[in-house]
Design a protein around this motif. Structure first.
Motif, PDB file in Angstrom:
ATOM      1  N   UNK A 144       0.408  -0.828  -0.137  1.00  0.00           N
ATOM      2  CA  UNK A 144      -0.421  -0.064   0.013  1.00  0.00           C
ATOM      3  C   UNK A 144       0.510   1.045   0.088  1.00  0.00           C
ATOM      4  N   UNK A 145       0.398   2.228  -0.655  1.00  0.00           N
ATOM      5  CA  UNK A 145       0.960   2.881  -1.179  1.00  0.00           C
ATOM      6  C   UNK A 145       0.002   4.192  -0.375  1.00  0.00           C
ATOM      7  N   UNK A 146      -0.358   4.965   0.835  1.00  0.00           N
ATOM      8  CA  UNK A 146      -1.172   6.116   1.094  1.00  0.00           C
ATOM      9  C   UNK A 146      -0.231   7.531   0.957  1.00  0.00           C
ATOM     10  N   UNK A 206       2.739   0.700  -8.557  1.00  0.00           N
ATOM     11  CA  UNK A 206       1.890   0.516  -7.709  1.00  0.00           C
ATOM     12  C   UNK A 206       0.115  -0.136  -7.877  1.00  0.00           C
ATOM     13  N   UNK A 207      -0.020   0.876  -8.916  1.00  0.00           N
ATOM     14  CA  UNK A 207      -1.584   0.411  -9.819  1.00  0.00           C
ATOM     15  C   UNK A 207      -1.453  -0.566 -10.579  1.00  0.00           C
ATOM     16  N   UNK A 236      -1.626  -3.175  -6.262  1.00  0.00           N
ATOM     17  CA  UNK A 236      -1.842  -2.705  -4.864  1.00  0.00           C
ATOM     18  C   UNK A 236      -2.521  -1.890  -4.951  1.00  0.00           C
ATOM     19  N   UNK A 237      -2.996  -2.114  -3.642  1.00  0.00           N
ATOM     20  CA  UNK A 237      -3.233  -0.069  -3.361  1.00  0.00           C
ATOM     21  C   UNK A 237      -3.294   0.921  -3.107  1.00  0.00           C
ATOM     22  N   UNK A 259     -11.914  -0.968  -6.104  1.00  0.00           N
ATOM     23  CA  UNK A 259     -10.994  -1.941  -7.046  1.00  0.00           C
ATOM     24  C   UNK A 259      -9.542  -1.586  -5.303  1.00  0.00           C
ATOM     25  N   UNK A 260      -8.637  -1.351  -6.485  1.00  0.00           N
ATOM     26  CA  UNK A 260      -7.479  -1.109  -5.033  1.00  0.00           C
ATOM     27  C   UNK A 260      -7.122   0.134  -4.854  1.00  0.00           C
ATOM     28  N   UNK A 261      -8.183   0.969  -5.192  1.00  0.00           N
ATOM     29  CA  UNK A 261      -7.833   2.474  -4.683  1.00  0.00           C
ATOM     30  C   UNK A 261      -9.563   3.142  -3.528  1.00  0.00           C
ATOM     31  N   UNK A 262      -8.315   3.576  -2.356  1.00  0.00           N
ATOM     32  CA  UNK A 262      -8.602   3.820  -1.344  1.00  0.00           C
ATOM     33  C   UNK A 262      -8.955   5.266  -1.435  1.00  0.00           C
TER      34      UNK A 262
END
Length: 185
Positions: free
Chosen positions: A66-68, A92-93, A97-98, A145-148
Motif C-alpha cells: 500500500x502507498x497512502x 503500484x496501481x 496494489x493498494x 478496487x485498489x483505490x481508497x
C-alpha cells in the motif's frame, strides 16, 4: 504483516498523517514514512517537524502493499506535481496494489491517471482537481478496487481503519475500532 509506504512533503496535514501511520502500525504493519524532499518534513498547521529515516527516492515501491498519501496544503500539491510520486503511484496501481489518498491528496491519484473510471472522494472543493466523474461527496471513505480515498482530517481514523480492514482483515479492524473508540466509523 503488510508493508505500507507513506510519503510526506512539507505542508502535510498532521492529523491525517499521524492517524494513518499510527493506526496502520497498531495493526502490526511495517510502515515506512519517507520524505519527498528531505528527512525533516514540516506540517501544514502546527509547524510540527517530523524526522523520517528514508527519502522517497531511496525506497522501492515494489516492496510495498500500500502507498497512502496524506493531504494538507501545500503537501498534497507537492505530491501531485512530483514526477517520482506519479511514477510510484502508477507502478503500484499497475500491479494492482493498494493506493490511497485523503483530503486534497486524491489530486495526486488523478494526476497519475488512477482515478479514471473510479469512484472517489476528497476534501470538499477539490473535485476541481480530482474531477467530477466518479466523485462521491457524502461518504467518509470510498473504496473502488485498489483505490481508497477519504475526505479530510475528521475522517482520518475511519480511513486508516478501512485500510487495516483491507490489509489485515475484519478481526483486526474490529479490534482496533473498539480500542480506538471509533464507533462513528
Amino acid at each position: 504483516m503488510a508493508k505500507v509506504l507513506v510519503p510526506l512533503a512539507d505542508g502535510f496535514e498532521e492529523i491525517e498523517a499521524m492517524a494513518i501511520i499510527d493506526v496502520l502500525n497498531r495493526a502490526g504493519n511495517s510502515v515506512v514514512v519517507a520524505g519527498l524532499f528531505d528527512n525533516e518534513v514540516e506540517g501544514a498547521n502546527t509547524g510540527l517537524k517530523v524526522l523520517v529515516h528514508d527519502l522517497l527516492k531511496d525506497v522501492d515501491p515494489e516492496e510495498f502493499d500500500l502507498m497512502v498519501l496524506p493531504g494538507g496544503l501545500p503537501g498534497a500539491e507537492h505530491l501531485a506535481k512530483s514526477e517520482l510520486v506519479q511514477e510510484y503511484i502508477k507502478r503500484m496501481n499497475e500491479k494492482g496494489k493498494l493506493v490511497g489518498a485523503i483530503c486534497a491528496a486524491p489530486w495526486a491519484l488523478k494526476e497519475a491517471g488512477v482515478l479514471e473510471g473510479k469512484k472517489h472522494t476528497n476534501y470538499p472543493g477539490f473535485e476541481e482537481k480530482t474531477g467530477q466523474e466518479g466523485y462521491i461527496p457524502d461518504q467518509k471513505v470510498v473504496i473502488d478496487g485498489n483505490v481508497v480515498t477519504s475526505r479530510g482530517p475528521g475522517t482520518a481514523i475511519c480511513f486508516a481503519l478501512e485500510l487495516v480492514k483491507l490489509l489485515n482483515g475484519e478481526a483486526m479492524y474490529q479490534q482496533l475500532k473498539e480500542g480506538l473508540l471509533a464507533d462513528y466509523c
